[in-house]
Write a protein that holds these residues in place. Structure first.
Motif, PDB file in Angstrom:
ATOM      1  N   VAL A   1     -54.211  38.094   7.996  1.00  9.26           N
ATOM      2  CA  VAL A   1     -55.097  38.077   6.837  1.00  9.26           C
ATOM      3  C   VAL A   1     -54.319  37.909   5.532  1.00  9.26           C
ATOM      4  CG1 VAL A   1     -56.923  39.407   7.942  1.00  9.26           C
ATOM      5  CG2 VAL A   1     -55.155  40.593   6.660  1.00  9.26           C
ATOM      6  N   THR A   2     -53.003  38.130   5.551  1.00  5.50           N
ATOM      7  CA  THR A   2     -52.213  38.033   4.324  1.00  5.50           C
ATOM      8  C   THR A   2     -51.230  36.869   4.298  1.00  5.50           C
ATOM      9  OG1 THR A   2     -50.541  39.551   5.189  1.00  5.50           O
ATOM     10  CG2 THR A   2     -52.346  40.518   3.918  1.00  5.50           C
ATOM     11  N   GLY A   3     -51.020  36.197   5.428  1.00 14.49           N
ATOM     12  CA  GLY A   3     -50.045  35.124   5.421  1.00 14.49           C
ATOM     13  C   GLY A   3     -49.956  34.385   6.737  1.00 14.49           C
ATOM     14  N   MET A   4     -48.956  33.499   6.807  1.00 14.86           N
ATOM     15  CA  MET A   4     -48.764  32.687   8.007  1.00 14.86           C
ATOM     16  C   MET A   4     -47.334  32.174   8.057  1.00 14.86           C
ATOM     17  SD  MET A   4     -50.811  29.216   6.867  1.00 14.86           S
ATOM     18  CE  MET A   4     -52.158  30.114   6.101  1.00 14.86           C
ATOM     19  N   THR A   5     -46.942  31.720   9.243  1.00 12.28           N
ATOM     20  CA  THR A   5     -45.666  31.053   9.427  1.00 12.28           C
ATOM     21  C   THR A   5     -45.955  29.615   9.845  1.00 12.28           C
ATOM     22  OG1 THR A   5     -44.627  33.125  10.125  1.00 12.28           O
ATOM     23  CG2 THR A   5     -43.462  31.091  10.660  1.00 12.28           C
ATOM     24  N   VAL A   6     -45.293  28.674   9.165  1.00 13.65           N
ATOM     25  CA  VAL A   6     -45.510  27.254   9.400  1.00 13.65           C
ATOM     26  C   VAL A   6     -44.172  26.582   9.675  1.00 13.65           C
ATOM     27  CG1 VAL A   6     -46.221  25.090   8.279  1.00 13.65           C
ATOM     28  CG2 VAL A   6     -47.612  27.144   8.029  1.00 13.65           C
ATOM     29  N   GLN A   7     -44.159  25.668  10.645  1.00 11.98           N
ATOM     30  CA  GLN A   7     -42.992  24.829  10.906  1.00 11.98           C
ATOM     31  C   GLN A   7     -43.329  23.415  10.453  1.00 11.98           C
ATOM     32  OE1 GLN A   7     -42.106  25.423  15.063  1.00 11.98           O
ATOM     33  NE2 GLN A   7     -41.073  27.353  14.645  1.00 11.98           N
ATOM     34  N   THR A   8     -42.448  22.837   9.619  1.00  8.95           N
ATOM     35  CA  THR A   8     -42.710  21.542   9.004  1.00  8.95           C
ATOM     36  C   THR A   8     -41.404  20.885   8.582  1.00  8.95           C
ATOM     37  OG1 THR A   8     -43.894  20.437   7.195  1.00  8.95           O
ATOM     38  CG2 THR A   8     -43.039  22.631   6.744  1.00  8.95           C
ATOM     39  N   ASN A   9     -41.464  19.600   8.237  1.00  8.74           N
ATOM     40  CA  ASN A   9     -40.280  18.961   7.669  1.00  8.74           C
ATOM     41  C   ASN A   9     -40.291  19.033   6.142  1.00  8.74           C
ATOM     42  OD1 ASN A   9     -42.254  17.080   7.100  1.00  8.74           O
ATOM     43  ND2 ASN A   9     -41.175  15.345   7.994  1.00  8.74           N
ATOM     44  N   TYR A  10     -41.326  19.633   5.550  1.00  2.24           N
ATOM     45  CA  TYR A  10     -41.420  19.809   4.098  1.00  2.24           C
ATOM     46  C   TYR A  10     -40.508  20.953   3.666  1.00  2.24           C
ATOM     47  CZ  TYR A  10     -43.395  20.722  -0.511  1.00  2.24           C
ATOM     48  OH  TYR A  10     -43.569  20.904  -1.859  1.00  2.24           O
ATOM     49  N   VAL A  11     -39.701  20.709   2.638  1.00  2.00           N
ATOM     50  CA  VAL A  11     -38.808  21.741   2.098  1.00  2.00           C
ATOM     51  C   VAL A  11     -39.319  22.114   0.707  1.00  2.00           C
ATOM     52  CG1 VAL A  11     -36.443  22.348   1.513  1.00  2.00           C
ATOM     53  CG2 VAL A  11     -36.887  20.740   3.380  1.00  2.00           C
ATOM     54  N   PRO A  12     -39.950  23.290   0.573  1.00  2.00           N
ATOM     55  CA  PRO A  12     -40.514  23.686  -0.723  1.00  2.00           C
ATOM     56  C   PRO A  12     -39.459  24.317  -1.638  1.00  2.00           C
ATOM     57  CG  PRO A  12     -40.968  25.369   0.878  1.00  2.00           C
ATOM     58  CD  PRO A  12     -40.257  24.257   1.618  1.00  2.00           C
ATOM     59  N   ARG A  13     -39.817  24.437  -2.896  1.00  6.69           N
ATOM     60  CA  ARG A  13     -38.996  25.192  -3.846  1.00  6.69           C
ATOM     61  C   ARG A  13     -39.219  26.688  -3.605  1.00  6.69           C
ATOM     62  NH1 ARG A  13     -42.037  21.792  -6.639  1.00  6.69           N
ATOM     63  NH2 ARG A  13     -43.174  23.473  -7.632  1.00  6.69           N
ATOM     64  N   PRO A  14     -38.266  27.543  -3.975  1.00  8.26           N
ATOM     65  CA  PRO A  14     -38.494  28.991  -3.854  1.00  8.26           C
ATOM     66  C   PRO A  14     -39.732  29.398  -4.655  1.00  8.26           C
ATOM     67  CG  PRO A  14     -36.183  28.542  -4.303  1.00  8.26           C
ATOM     68  CD  PRO A  14     -36.920  27.231  -4.462  1.00  8.26           C
ATOM     69  N   ASP A  15     -40.576  30.215  -4.057  1.00 12.50           N
ATOM     70  CA  ASP A  15     -41.805  30.737  -4.683  1.00 12.50           C
ATOM     71  C   ASP A  15     -42.834  29.652  -5.019  1.00 12.50           C
ATOM     72  OD1 ASP A  15     -40.943  33.439  -4.585  1.00 12.50           O
ATOM     73  OD2 ASP A  15     -39.759  33.105  -6.399  1.00 12.50           O
ATOM     74  N   GLU A  16     -42.656  28.441  -4.499  1.00 15.30           N
ATOM     75  CA  GLU A  16     -43.609  27.358  -4.759  1.00 15.30           C
ATOM     76  C   GLU A  16     -44.993  27.732  -4.227  1.00 15.30           C
ATOM     77  OE1 GLU A  16     -44.438  22.686  -3.544  1.00 15.30           O
ATOM     78  OE2 GLU A  16     -42.453  23.539  -3.212  1.00 15.30           O
ATOM     79  N   GLU A  17     -46.014  27.299  -4.949  1.00 20.76           N
ATOM     80  CA  GLU A  17     -47.393  27.441  -4.486  1.00 20.76           C
ATOM     81  C   GLU A  17     -47.904  26.055  -4.104  1.00 20.76           C
ATOM     82  OE1 GLU A  17     -49.910  29.427  -7.308  1.00 20.76           O
ATOM     83  OE2 GLU A  17     -48.542  31.128  -7.482  1.00 20.76           O
ATOM     84  N   PHE A  18     -48.701  26.015  -3.049  1.00 21.84           N
ATOM     85  CA  PHE A  18     -49.359  24.778  -2.643  1.00 21.84           C
ATOM     86  C   PHE A  18     -50.604  25.116  -1.847  1.00 21.84           C
ATOM     87  CE2 PHE A  18     -45.779  25.364   0.369  1.00 21.84           C
ATOM     88  CZ  PHE A  18     -46.460  25.484   1.576  1.00 21.84           C
ATOM     89  N   ASP A  19     -51.440  24.108  -1.643  1.00 23.27           N
ATOM     90  CA  ASP A  19     -52.645  24.277  -0.840  1.00 23.27           C
ATOM     91  C   ASP A  19     -52.322  23.907   0.599  1.00 23.27           C
ATOM     92  OD1 ASP A  19     -54.261  25.120  -2.953  1.00 23.27           O
ATOM     93  OD2 ASP A  19     -54.727  23.056  -3.516  1.00 23.27           O
ATOM     94  N   ILE A  20     -52.914  24.651   1.524  1.00 23.73           N
ATOM     95  CA  ILE A  20     -52.686  24.401   2.945  1.00 23.73           C
ATOM     96  C   ILE A  20     -54.030  24.372   3.658  1.00 23.73           C
ATOM     97  CG2 ILE A  20     -52.375  26.822   3.648  1.00 23.73           C
ATOM     98  CD1 ILE A  20     -49.987  25.683   5.394  1.00 23.73           C
ATOM     99  N   TYR A  21     -54.126  23.513   4.640  1.00 23.32           N
ATOM    100  CA  TYR A  21     -55.337  23.370   5.443  1.00 23.32           C
ATOM    101  C   TYR A  21     -54.942  23.579   6.898  1.00 23.32           C
ATOM    102  CZ  TYR A  21     -56.861  21.296   1.110  1.00 23.32           C
ATOM    103  OH  TYR A  21     -57.146  21.090  -0.225  1.00 23.32           O
ATOM    104  N   VAL A  22     -55.473  24.626   7.505  1.00 26.35           N
ATOM    105  CA  VAL A  22     -55.183  24.941   8.905  1.00 26.35           C
ATOM    106  C   VAL A  22     -56.328  24.395   9.737  1.00 26.35           C
ATOM    107  CG1 VAL A  22     -54.730  26.769  10.583  1.00 26.35           C
ATOM    108  CG2 VAL A  22     -53.933  27.032   8.214  1.00 26.35           C
TER     109      VAL A  22
END
Length: 105
Positions: free
Chosen positions: A42-63
């Motif tokens: 309910v508070t988060g998730m773990t994702v495996q991807t080839n995207y490398v985000p910036r530290p503390d970056e915010e983005f939208d995700i669709y599961v």
């Protein structure tokens, strides 16, 4: 739960193992990225991807939910914030620990 495991996992919410496709939409509205959600709470998730985000970056995700007997379901969408990112050994994949900061309606 053993003390050793509890010391490493400080999350307060129970994580459920899943295998769902995800779409990552950076807020700069650039190209989307794709990956797999491997656990969800309910508070988060773990994702495996080839995207490398910036530290503390915010983005939208669709599961994308798994299809059940041909029934289509709406994806779960949320604004998330990166809490950790590390490269998986010998792969071009990265594992992202994401905190859900806002669920989209």
């Amino acid at each position: 739960m053993s003390q050793g495991l509890r010391a490493r996992d400080q999350r307060g919410a129970l994580r459920v193992l899943v295998k769902c496709k995800v779409k990552i939409r950076p807020l700069d509205l650039g190209m989307p990225f794709y990956g797999d959600c491997i656990d969800l709470s309910v508070t988060g998730m773990t994702v495996q991807t080839n995207y490398v985000p910036r530290p503390d970056e915010e983005f939208d995700i669709y599961v994308m939910p798994a299809r059940t007997q041909g029934l289509a379901a709406e994806p779960f969408s949320a604004r998330v914030q990166v809490r950790r990112c590390h490269q998986l050994e010998m792969q071009t994949l990265y594992e992202l620990g994401l905190e859900i900061i806002q669920v989209h309606s």
